[in-house]
Design a protein around this motif. Structure first.
Motif, mmCIF file in Angstrom:
data_model
loop_
_atom_site.group_PDB
_atom_site.id
_atom_site.type_symbol
_atom_site.label_atom_id
_atom_site.label_comp_id
_atom_site.label_asym_id
_atom_site.label_seq_id
_atom_site.Cartn_x
_atom_site.Cartn_y
_atom_site.Cartn_z
ATOM 1 N N SER A 35 -2.883 8.078 1.063
ATOM 2 C CA SER A 35 -3.482 7.989 -0.269
ATOM 3 C C SER A 35 -2.423 8.101 -1.339
ATOM 4 O O SER A 35 -1.293 8.527 -1.079
ATOM 5 C CB SER A 35 -4.539 9.081 -0.448
ATOM 6 O OG SER A 35 -3.985 10.360 -0.219
ATOM 7 N N ALA A 49 -6.362 6.451 -5.007
ATOM 8 C CA ALA A 49 -6.930 5.595 -3.967
ATOM 9 C C ALA A 49 -6.536 6.136 -2.607
ATOM 10 O O ALA A 49 -5.494 6.780 -2.458
ATOM 11 C CB ALA A 49 -6.442 4.159 -4.116
ATOM 12 N N ALA A 57 -10.974 1.585 2.367
ATOM 13 C CA ALA A 57 -10.331 2.028 1.129
ATOM 14 C C ALA A 57 -11.356 2.592 0.155
ATOM 15 O O ALA A 57 -12.511 2.149 0.117
ATOM 16 C CB ALA A 57 -9.583 0.875 0.486
ATOM 17 N N GLN A 58 -10.900 3.547 -0.642
ATOM 18 C CA GLN A 58 -11.709 4.096 -1.720
ATOM 19 C C GLN A 58 -10.839 4.219 -2.961
ATOM 20 O O GLN A 58 -9.624 4.428 -2.855
ATOM 21 C CB GLN A 58 -12.268 5.471 -1.333
ATOM 22 C CG GLN A 58 -13.306 5.415 -0.219
ATOM 23 C CD GLN A 58 -13.922 6.773 0.064
ATOM 24 O OE1 GLN A 58 -13.217 7.774 0.097
ATOM 25 N NE2 GLN A 58 -15.228 6.804 0.264
ATOM 26 N N TYR A 59 -11.467 4.109 -4.128
ATOM 27 C CA TYR A 59 -10.734 4.102 -5.385
ATOM 28 C C TYR A 59 -11.387 5.015 -6.408
ATOM 29 O O TYR A 59 -12.611 5.176 -6.432
ATOM 30 C CB TYR A 59 -10.683 2.688 -5.964
ATOM 31 C CG TYR A 59 -9.971 1.697 -5.083
ATOM 32 C CD1 TYR A 59 -10.679 0.944 -4.156
ATOM 33 C CD2 TYR A 59 -8.595 1.515 -5.191
ATOM 34 C CE1 TYR A 59 -10.023 0.034 -3.334
ATOM 35 C CE2 TYR A 59 -7.937 0.603 -4.384
ATOM 36 C CZ TYR A 59 -8.650 -0.134 -3.454
ATOM 37 O OH TYR A 59 -8.003 -1.029 -2.654
ATOM 38 N N VAL A 63 -9.505 3.014 -11.744
ATOM 39 C CA VAL A 63 -8.589 1.967 -11.261
ATOM 40 C C VAL A 63 -9.307 0.885 -10.471
ATOM 41 O O VAL A 63 -8.686 -0.105 -10.063
ATOM 42 C CB VAL A 63 -7.457 2.571 -10.399
ATOM 43 C CG1 VAL A 63 -6.737 3.675 -11.162
ATOM 44 C CG2 VAL A 63 -7.978 3.072 -9.071
ATOM 45 N N LEU A 64 -10.593 1.057 -10.267
ATOM 46 C CA LEU A 64 -11.362 0.089 -9.475
ATOM 47 C C LEU A 64 -11.272 -1.293 -10.092
ATOM 48 O O LEU A 64 -11.489 -1.465 -11.290
ATOM 49 C CB LEU A 64 -12.817 0.556 -9.395
ATOM 50 C CG LEU A 64 -13.720 -0.131 -8.372
ATOM 51 C CD1 LEU A 64 -13.187 0.096 -6.968
ATOM 52 C CD2 LEU A 64 -15.148 0.388 -8.496
ATOM 53 N N PHE A 67 -6.403 -1.852 -9.094
ATOM 54 C CA PHE A 67 -5.443 -1.398 -8.084
ATOM 55 C C PHE A 67 -5.955 -1.756 -6.695
ATOM 56 O O PHE A 67 -7.163 -1.749 -6.433
ATOM 57 C CB PHE A 67 -5.256 0.118 -8.149
ATOM 58 C CG PHE A 67 -4.548 0.624 -9.372
ATOM 59 C CD1 PHE A 67 -4.260 -0.197 -10.451
ATOM 60 C CD2 PHE A 67 -4.164 1.964 -9.444
ATOM 61 C CE1 PHE A 67 -3.615 0.283 -11.577
ATOM 62 C CE2 PHE A 67 -3.511 2.460 -10.557
ATOM 63 C CZ PHE A 67 -3.247 1.622 -11.631
ATOM 64 N N THR A 68 -5.014 -2.030 -5.790
ATOM 65 C CA THR A 68 -5.353 -2.301 -4.395
ATOM 66 C C THR A 68 -4.449 -1.487 -3.487
ATOM 67 O O THR A 68 -3.229 -1.571 -3.603
ATOM 68 C CB THR A 68 -5.205 -3.786 -4.057
ATOM 69 O OG1 THR A 68 -6.049 -4.560 -4.916
ATOM 70 C CG2 THR A 68 -5.613 -4.050 -2.609
ATOM 71 N N ILE A 69 -5.062 -0.706 -2.591
ATOM 72 C CA ILE A 69 -4.297 0.086 -1.632
ATOM 73 C C ILE A 69 -4.378 -0.594 -0.273
ATOM 74 O O ILE A 69 -5.414 -1.159 0.096
ATOM 75 C CB ILE A 69 -4.824 1.539 -1.561
ATOM 76 C CG1 ILE A 69 -3.882 2.416 -0.738
ATOM 77 C CG2 ILE A 69 -6.252 1.589 -1.012
ATOM 78 C CD1 ILE A 69 -4.205 3.909 -0.817
ATOM 79 N N LEU A 80 0.524 0.420 -2.958
ATOM 80 C CA LEU A 80 -0.441 0.440 -4.049
ATOM 81 C C LEU A 80 -0.041 -0.654 -5.026
ATOM 82 O O LEU A 80 0.944 -0.520 -5.750
ATOM 83 C CB LEU A 80 -0.469 1.800 -4.758
ATOM 84 C CG LEU A 80 -1.541 1.931 -5.830
ATOM 85 C CD1 LEU A 80 -2.945 1.924 -5.201
ATOM 86 C CD2 LEU A 80 -1.348 3.210 -6.650
#
Length: 121
Positions: A35, A49, A57-59, A63-64, A67-69, A80
């Motif tokens: 994370s 995230a 994945a969770q955000y 940032v939803l 951002f992409t984790i 990230l």
């Protein structure tokens, strides 16, 4: 000893992008989840995230959609991708690894030292 090493922080303009990376200092057998957290001046550290080794994945709401984790299990690395950055994203970003199985030792939690992100308006 296994450590987490972050990279990719720096300065960006509002609306710009940065990509953070975090990897282990040596190869490990498995990591349950990784994370990213951030801490702005005068504020508490907060979850940005998280992602499991299975790719769930969770955000944070803030940032939803921006951002992409992602996690590369073979490389023991979490990324990230931060797009459409806002000045409010300015903070030190910390990487976390949960339930790390390494040679001769297991770690419940590992934290990186943090990488600063500054977004100018």
């Amino acid at each position: 000893q296994v450590h987490l090493v972050e990279s990719g922080g720096g300065l960006a303009q509002s609306g710009g992008s940065l990509n953070l990376s975090c990897t282990t200092s040596r190869s490990v057998f498995s990591i349950d989840s990784m994370s990213w957290h951030r801490q702005a001046p005068g504020e508490q550290r907060a979850l940005v995230a998280s992602v499991t080794k299975g790719g769930v994945a969770q955000y944070a709401d803030s940032v939803l959609g921006r951002f992409t984790i992602s996690m590369d299990n073979a490389k023991d690395t979490v990324y990230l991708q931060m797009n459409n950055l806002e000045p409010e994203d300015t903070a030190v970003y910390y990487c976390n690894a949960h339930k790390v199985v390494a040679v001769l030792r297991e770690y419940s939690e590992l934290w990186g030292r943090g990488t600063p992100v500054t977004v100018s308006s």
